[in-house]
Design an enzyme around this catalytic site. Structure first.
Site, PDB file in Angstrom:
ATOM      1  NE  ARG A  21       6.505  -0.657  10.150  1.00 60.74           N
ATOM      2  CZ  ARG A  21       5.353  -0.615   9.508  1.00 60.74           C
ATOM      3  NH1 ARG A  21       5.286  -0.061   8.302  1.00 60.74           N
ATOM      4  NH2 ARG A  21       4.263  -1.102  10.047  1.00 60.74           N
ATOM      5  CE  LYS A  70      -2.152  -1.024   3.894  1.00 54.39           C
ATOM      6  NZ  LYS A  70      -1.504  -2.301   4.292  1.00 54.39           N
ATOM      7  NE  ARG A  73      -4.109  -1.258  10.200  1.00 50.95           N
ATOM      8  CZ  ARG A  73      -2.987  -0.733   9.660  1.00 50.95           C
ATOM      9  NH1 ARG A  73      -2.952   0.490   9.213  1.00 50.95           N
ATOM     10  NH2 ARG A  73      -1.910  -1.474   9.557  1.00 50.95           N
ATOM     11  NE  ARG A  81       2.413  -4.993  11.010  1.00 52.54           N
ATOM     12  CZ  ARG A  81       3.465  -4.764  10.209  1.00 52.54           C
ATOM     13  NH1 ARG A  81       4.618  -5.388  10.418  1.00 52.54           N
ATOM     14  NH2 ARG A  81       3.363  -3.929   9.204  1.00 52.54           N
ATOM     15  NE  ARG A  98       8.097  -3.024   5.861  1.00 48.71           N
ATOM     16  CZ  ARG A  98       6.789  -2.777   5.774  1.00 48.71           C
ATOM     17  NH1 ARG A  98       6.292  -2.251   4.657  1.00 48.71           N
ATOM     18  NH2 ARG A  98       5.967  -3.054   6.748  1.00 48.71           N
TER      19      ARG A  98
HETATM   20  P1  AMP Z   1       1.047   0.503   9.146  1.00 53.11           P
HETATM   21  O1  AMP Z   1       2.247   1.362   8.925  1.00 53.11           O
HETATM   22  O2  AMP Z   1      -0.146   0.937   8.357  1.00 53.11           O
HETATM   23  O3  AMP Z   1       1.350  -0.962   8.977  1.00 53.11           O
HETATM   24  O4  AMP Z   1       0.634   0.697  10.690  1.00 53.11           O
HETATM   25  C1  AMP Z   1       1.510   0.353  11.733  1.00 53.11           C
HETATM   26  C2  AMP Z   1       0.739   0.195  13.038  1.00 53.11           C
HETATM   27  O5  AMP Z   1       0.128   1.445  13.374  1.00 53.11           O
HETATM   28  C3  AMP Z   1      -0.419  -0.788  13.004  1.00 53.11           C
HETATM   29  O6  AMP Z   1       0.001  -2.122  13.238  1.00 53.11           O
HETATM   30  C4  AMP Z   1      -1.293  -0.250  14.145  1.00 53.11           C
HETATM   31  O7  AMP Z   1      -0.743  -0.557  15.411  1.00 53.11           O
HETATM   32  C5  AMP Z   1      -1.163   1.243  13.939  1.00 53.11           C
HETATM   33  N1  AMP Z   1      -2.160   1.758  12.976  1.00 53.11           N
HETATM   34  C6  AMP Z   1      -1.925   2.351  11.771  1.00 53.11           C
HETATM   35  N2  AMP Z   1      -3.069   2.719  11.174  1.00 53.11           N
HETATM   36  C7  AMP Z   1      -4.070   2.338  12.015  1.00 53.11           C
HETATM   37  C8  AMP Z   1      -5.490   2.425  11.948  1.00 53.11           C
HETATM   38  N3  AMP Z   1      -6.117   2.973  10.881  1.00 53.11           N
HETATM   39  N4  AMP Z   1      -6.198   1.940  13.005  1.00 53.11           N
HETATM   40  C9  AMP Z   1      -5.590   1.395  14.086  1.00 53.11           C
HETATM   41  N5  AMP Z   1      -4.258   1.272  14.196  1.00 53.11           N
HETATM   42  C10 AMP Z   1      -3.492   1.730  13.175  1.00 53.11           C
END
Ligand code: AMP
Length: 192
Positions: A139, A13, A88, A150, A127
């Site tokens: 990360r 994404k 989400r 996740r 990654r």
């Molecule tokens: P991402 O970079 O999108 O993979 O997000 C990393 C982490 O941030 C996720 O595993 C969640 O802990 C938190 N996070 C990001 N976006 C959301 C969202 N829309 N709702 C809830 N938690 C989020």
């Protein structure tokens, strides 16, 4: 044009969003990036979400909806917004619909990137290895263990949005297993 990129962690994404920013002058709104920035700058909210993020669980709807609300109220995006990693949950999806309506805007398309689980785990662990090789801190949630959490969060809480947007006539699913260029070409076809 306002679009959502929907898909599990590691589906591509963020990569595809960045291409759309370069090619179409769209604005990427990644709640993951915003939350990581809050952690780096050490805000109270950043501290509150750190452990939850590192485990791979979702932070509260209230926090991420607040972040998106602030962006929509303050940022100008003539080329439109790309929502990356948001919404989400169903509550977030409903809130996004309301926020866009308040701004006199609409959601034009939801693109689901489909990638097999084994490939997702390989990509995310890869990654982290690439980051280490480049002398960067990977990360904290790019580990095989956090990735299991996740993925579970995705299937339990987020994948229901596929049906939600299908019912609204907004959903297009794209094969996310091909090369970055192949996936970008498929997305371009959807956006026209
Ligand atoms: P991402 O970079 O999108 O993979 O997000 C990393 C982490 O941030 C996720 O595993 C969640 O802990 C938190 N996070 C990001 N976006 C959301 C969202 N829309 N709702 C809830 N938690 C989020």
């Amino acid at each position: 044009m306002n679009i959502i990129l929907l898909g599990p962690p590691g589906a591509g994404k963020g990569t595809q969003a960045k291409r759309l920013v370069d090619e179409r002058q769209m604005v990427q709104l990644s709640t993951g990036d915003m939350l990581r920035a809050a952690r780096t700058s050490g805000t109270a909210m950043g501290k509150r979400v750190a452990d939850v993020m590192d485990r791979g669980e979702l932070v509260t709807d209230e926090i991420v909806i607040g972040l998106i609300r602030e962006q929509l109220e303050t940022r100008d995006a003539p080329g439109g917004f790309i929502f990356d990693g948001f919404p989400r949950t169903l509550a977030q999806a409903d809130a996004l619909g309301d926020l866009l309506a308040e701004e006199g805007q609409a959601l034009d398309a939801v693109i689901e990137l489909q990638v097999d689980d084994e490939v997702l785990v390989q990509r995310v662990v890869g990654r982290a290895e690439e980051a280490k090789a480049a002398g960067q801190e990977p990360r904290a949630d790019d580990t095989a263990e956090a990735m299991r959490t996740r993925l579970m969060a995705y299937y339990k809480q987020t994948s229901t949005l596929i049906g939600y947007y299908h019912a609204k006539g907004k959903l297009t699913s794209v094969d996310g297993m091909g090369s970055m260029d192949a996936v970008a070409a498929d997305i371009a076809r959807v956006l026209g």
